[in-house]
Design an enzyme around this catalytic site. Structure first.
Site, PDB file in Angstrom:
ATOM      1  N   GLU A  46       0.818  -1.204   0.000  1.00  0.00           N
ATOM      2  CA  GLU A  46       0.000   0.000   0.000  1.00  0.00           C
ATOM      3  C   GLU A  46       0.859   1.263   0.000  1.00  0.00           C
ATOM      4  O   GLU A  46       0.522   2.260  -0.644  1.00  0.00           O
ATOM      5  CB  GLU A  46      -0.923   0.013   1.227  1.00  0.00           C
ATOM      6  CG  GLU A  46      -1.912  -1.150   1.266  1.00  0.00           C
ATOM      7  CD  GLU A  46      -1.389  -2.362   2.020  1.00  0.00           C
ATOM      8  OE1 GLU A  46      -2.206  -3.068   2.630  1.00  0.00           O
ATOM      9  OE2 GLU A  46      -0.149  -2.604   1.993  1.00  0.00           O
ATOM     10  N   CYS A  69      -2.556  -3.861   7.245  1.00  0.00           N
ATOM     11  CA  CYS A  69      -2.198  -4.053   8.646  1.00  0.00           C
ATOM     12  C   CYS A  69      -2.593  -2.824   9.467  1.00  0.00           C
ATOM     13  O   CYS A  69      -2.685  -1.709   8.961  1.00  0.00           O
ATOM     14  CB  CYS A  69      -0.714  -4.349   8.794  1.00  0.00           C
ATOM     15  SG  CYS A  69       0.379  -3.037   8.233  1.00  0.00           S
ATOM     16  N   ARG A 201      19.580 -22.855  -6.532  1.00  0.00           N
ATOM     17  CA  ARG A 201      20.523 -22.565  -7.606  1.00  0.00           C
ATOM     18  C   ARG A 201      19.735 -22.237  -8.869  1.00  0.00           C
ATOM     19  O   ARG A 201      19.226 -23.123  -9.549  1.00  0.00           O
ATOM     20  CB  ARG A 201      21.452 -23.769  -7.823  1.00  0.00           C
ATOM     21  CG  ARG A 201      22.255 -24.120  -6.579  1.00  0.00           C
ATOM     22  CD  ARG A 201      23.193 -25.296  -6.777  1.00  0.00           C
ATOM     23  NE  ARG A 201      22.492 -26.558  -7.009  1.00  0.00           N
ATOM     24  CZ  ARG A 201      21.989 -27.323  -6.041  1.00  0.00           C
ATOM     25  NH1 ARG A 201      22.058 -26.930  -4.778  1.00  0.00           N
ATOM     26  NH2 ARG A 201      21.399 -28.466  -6.327  1.00  0.00           N
ATOM     27  N   GLY A 287      13.211 -39.433   1.527  1.00  0.00           N
ATOM     28  CA  GLY A 287      12.974 -40.779   1.038  1.00  0.00           C
ATOM     29  C   GLY A 287      11.569 -41.264   1.322  1.00  0.00           C
ATOM     30  O   GLY A 287      10.743 -40.548   1.913  1.00  0.00           O
TER      31      GLY A 287
END
Length: 355
Positions: A46, A69, A201, A287
């Site tokens: 804003e 806010c 990366r 895993g």
């Protein structure tokens, strides 16, 4: 509002732990100012929009993707900035559940005589900030489970080797999903076998706040000296069982003891701890055992699945280690949100159908 949502997305890799917010000011049918929250600690959307509009903000309508806010944090209240600018109307996509806002921003605008409407494109606005809403409303991050498999549903060879199932385009896409995450989590087994970096990366020049690397290492025996996760290249949190003392912090590496349940870390406690640390979106790269445990307990909100046109054979690791089903009624249905081709591989974005 659609333009404001596109602006909000520009902060995807830099605003954490804050939400992504965009704002557009319209007067007499023309856009007079726009902005987005660019970085935590910096001005909010804003403020940028009001600065650009200057005097033209008076009498304008502000379209904001999240309730302005109403409290002093690292910056002054955005609701006050809109009041001071003299806007006549504010259209908000969705309310902010953060306790210090939570309707107070809307109330402050209305008390100043500003017309307020709420709900335009609410679902889209919540989805952009699904991690923020998850942390505030559920006390834990939005959990995305990243998986890569062969056509026959295998994620690694019988000896645990998994690099590389997919091609360069899919691996580059994973980096973009990492970049939007507040933290990347793996388990002891993956850390031990793959020695992952868990860093972002990207080939192009994109501003990224380095995600926190999180390793679940209940027995503190998975990370060898000199491994990538202890190299200090990104902040790292090692979570271990509370049956042993935490080592002293070192080179950007912190240790945290949490409760064990049946000799394994309590996953609920882990997620609550990450939520307490301001983690909105959590990407899990682990895993089948840890991934299966998270999925079976209902903690997985989203699956990012890459499928490569290769076969690894039935001796390879499965996609997820899940409880045995006795009939098809117990299967886990998923909704496909997105499907696309990345080089030779396919990427599926899925969510549990019951979510």
């Amino acid at each position: 509002m659609a333009q404001a949502l596109r602006l909000a997305e520009r902060g995807t890799t830099t605003t954490r732990p804050n939400p992504r917010v965009g704002c557009v000011l319209v007067r007499d049918g023309s856009v007079v100012g726009s902005g987005w929250h660019q970085r935590a600690g910096g001005p909010h959307a804003e403020v940028f929009a009001v600065r650009e509009a200057a005097d033209r903000a008076r009498g304008a309508t502000a379209y904001v993707t999240l309730e302005p806010c109403a409290h002093h944090g690292r910056t002054p209240p955005c609701a006050d900035a809109l009041v001071a600018a003299g806007v006549a109307r504010v259209v908000v996509a969705c309310e902010d559940p953060f306790p210090q806002v939570a309707g107070n921003g809307l109330a402050r605008l209305r008390d100043a005589g500003i017309a307020v409407d709420c709900g335009l494109m609410r679902d889209a606005a919540r989805d952009i900030n699904r991690g923020f809403f998850s942390r505030i409303e559920r006390g834990r991050p939005w959990l995305r489970l990243k998986l890569a498999q062969s056509l026959d549903g295998r994620t690694a060879l019988h000896n645990g080797v998994s690099q590389w199932i997919t091609g360069p385009a899919a691996r580059a896409d994973v980096q973009r999903w990492r970049a939007r995450s507040c933290a990347i989590l793996t388990g002891a087994g993956t850390a031990r076998v793959d020695d992952p970096r868990l860093t972002v990366r990207l080939d192009h020049d994109t501003a990224v706040v380095a995600p926190l690397r999180v390793v679940l290492d209940a027995r503190l025996d998975a990370l060898a000296p000199g491994c990538h996760l202890l190299d200090g290249s990104a902040p790292t949190l090692i979570v271990h069982g509370d049956d042993r003392p935490s080592p002293a912090p070192r080179d950007g590496v912190e240790y945290r003891a949490l409760p064990l349940r049946e000799s394994r870390l309590d996953l609920q406690a882990v997620l609550v701890e990450l939520g307490r640390r301001g983690i909105n979106e959590l990407q899990v790269e682990a895993g089948p055992t840890l991934g299966g445990a998270l999925f079976a307990t209902g903690f997985v909100d989203e699956l990012l699945l890459y499928v490569a046109p290769v076969l690894l054979g039935d001796s390879g690791f499965p996609l997820l280690a899940l409880p045995l089903l006795s009939d098809m009624a117990g299967r886990w249905p998923l909704r496909v949100l997105d499907q696309r081709q990345l080089g030779d591989d396919q990427r599926l974005l899925l969510r549990p159908a019951a979510a």
